[in-house]
Design an enzyme around this catalytic site. Structure first.
Site, short mmCIF file in Angstrom:
data_model
loop_
_atom_site.label_atom_id
_atom_site.label_comp_id
_atom_site.label_asym_id
_atom_site.label_seq_id
_atom_site.Cartn_x
_atom_site.Cartn_y
_atom_site.Cartn_z
N ALA A 87 0.81 -1.22 0.00
CA ALA A 87 0.00 0.00 0.00
C ALA A 87 0.84 1.27 0.00
O ALA A 87 0.33 2.36 0.25
CB ALA A 87 -0.92 0.00 1.22
N ASN A 96 2.66 -4.21 7.59
CA ASN A 96 3.57 -4.67 6.54
C ASN A 96 4.20 -3.50 5.80
O ASN A 96 5.33 -3.59 5.29
CB ASN A 96 2.83 -5.58 5.57
CG ASN A 96 2.54 -6.95 6.17
OD1 ASN A 96 3.43 -7.61 6.68
ND2 ASN A 96 1.30 -7.37 6.11
N HIS A 105 -1.11 6.13 4.75
CA HIS A 105 0.30 5.89 5.03
C HIS A 105 1.06 7.15 4.60
O HIS A 105 1.11 7.47 3.41
CB HIS A 105 0.81 4.67 4.26
CG HIS A 105 -0.01 3.44 4.54
ND1 HIS A 105 0.08 2.73 5.71
CD2 HIS A 105 -0.96 2.81 3.79
CE1 HIS A 105 -0.76 1.72 5.68
NE2 HIS A 105 -1.41 1.74 4.53
#
Length: 271
Positions: A127, A193, A223
């Site tokens: 992502a 992750n 993020h």
């Protein structure tokens, strides 16, 4: 063309739906013993043009020889099966990149991938983005990387965040973790992750600072990371829609893995 997978959760389900678009006509999935019936029922909904098999042992999964294999079953699956998959000559695409926060496992996988006839270890970006520039800057030496991952409270259910805050009662953003990337990846194996991908691409696990936030106003998984180096400064801020089947996972994750499958298939045809 044959693709093999470990795990049959949300990511595997998304991948299977699109494998025929890559010219894949056969897929085999490794599931835990005792879950075959549920997996076969799910497999009945797979694309009709894809021949889908269910197995319960790694030996059966690898029976057709080397090729491309996708792990999408969590940290334990990487540790249990990763070294043997690489040693068998199969290219291993690891969705659970955070498993490499375990230094012993990281070294074991690297060693396995460097033996004669071994497969390649492939880490999808998931992502996040901009890792090509981060890898470039890491070569210059000093690098400061700070990451903030923000998700809705529902995405933190079932994680260590439940011991930090009352997720159901939040009315403002709340930090559920602050520390380095190694600590984050190991404390939040299903949520972090991305931080492992950042650490492996740039400053390393100990030198990548991470804050994880539960925000009741968040509409997706954000993020945001900042990089300072002697060469440049940059910030990337990405808000991804959550996977419809798993709010912990960004919808872009499966597509990132699919891109790696496509590249791996091209390379395997050239061999």
């Amino acid at each position: 063309m044959h693709i093999r997978l470990i795990g049959y959760g949300a990511i595997a389900t998304s991948l299977i739906a699109h494998l025929p678009d890559l010219g894949v006509d056969r897929a085999t999935i490794l599931v835990r013993q005792g879950s075959e019936a549920a997996a076969k029922a799910k497999a009945a909904k797979a694309p009709a043009e894809l021949k889908l098999g269910i197995v319960t042992s790694l030996e059966a999964l690898l029976d057709s020889g080397p090729g491309v294999l996708v792990e999408c079953a969590g940290h334990e699956a990487v540790a249990t099966h990763g070294p043997a998959v690489l040693a068998a000559g199969a290219d291993l695409i690891i969705a659970s990149v955070g498993a490499l926060a375990d230094p012993t496992l990281h070294d074991t996988l690297l060693a396995a991938s460097r033996t004669d006839g071994a497969g390649r270890m492939i880490l999808p970006i998931g992502a996040i983005g901009g890792l090509d520039l981060l890898t470039t800057l890491a070569q210059s030496g000093h690098l400061d990387v700070t990451n903030q991952g923000t998700k809705p409270p529902a995405a933190w259910k079932g994680s260590a965040a439940e011991t930090v805050v009352d997720l159901d009662a939040l009315d403002a953003p709340a930090s559920v973790f602050s520390g380095n990337a190694r600590e984050a990846a190991r404390a939040y194996p299903k949520n972090a992750n991305v931080v492992a991908a950042l650490a492996l691409s740039g400053a390393g696990f100990e030198n990548t600072h991470v804050e994880l936030v539960a925000d009741p106003q968040a509409t997706g998984n954000t993020h945001a990371y900042t990089v300072d180096s002697p060469l440049c400064h940059y910030r990337i801020d990405i808000t991804a829609h959550p996977s419809p089947d798993n709010p912990r996972t960004s919808a872009t994750t499966a597509w990132s893995i699919l891109a790696e499958v496509r590249r791996a298939l091209v390379l395997s045809r050239r061999r």
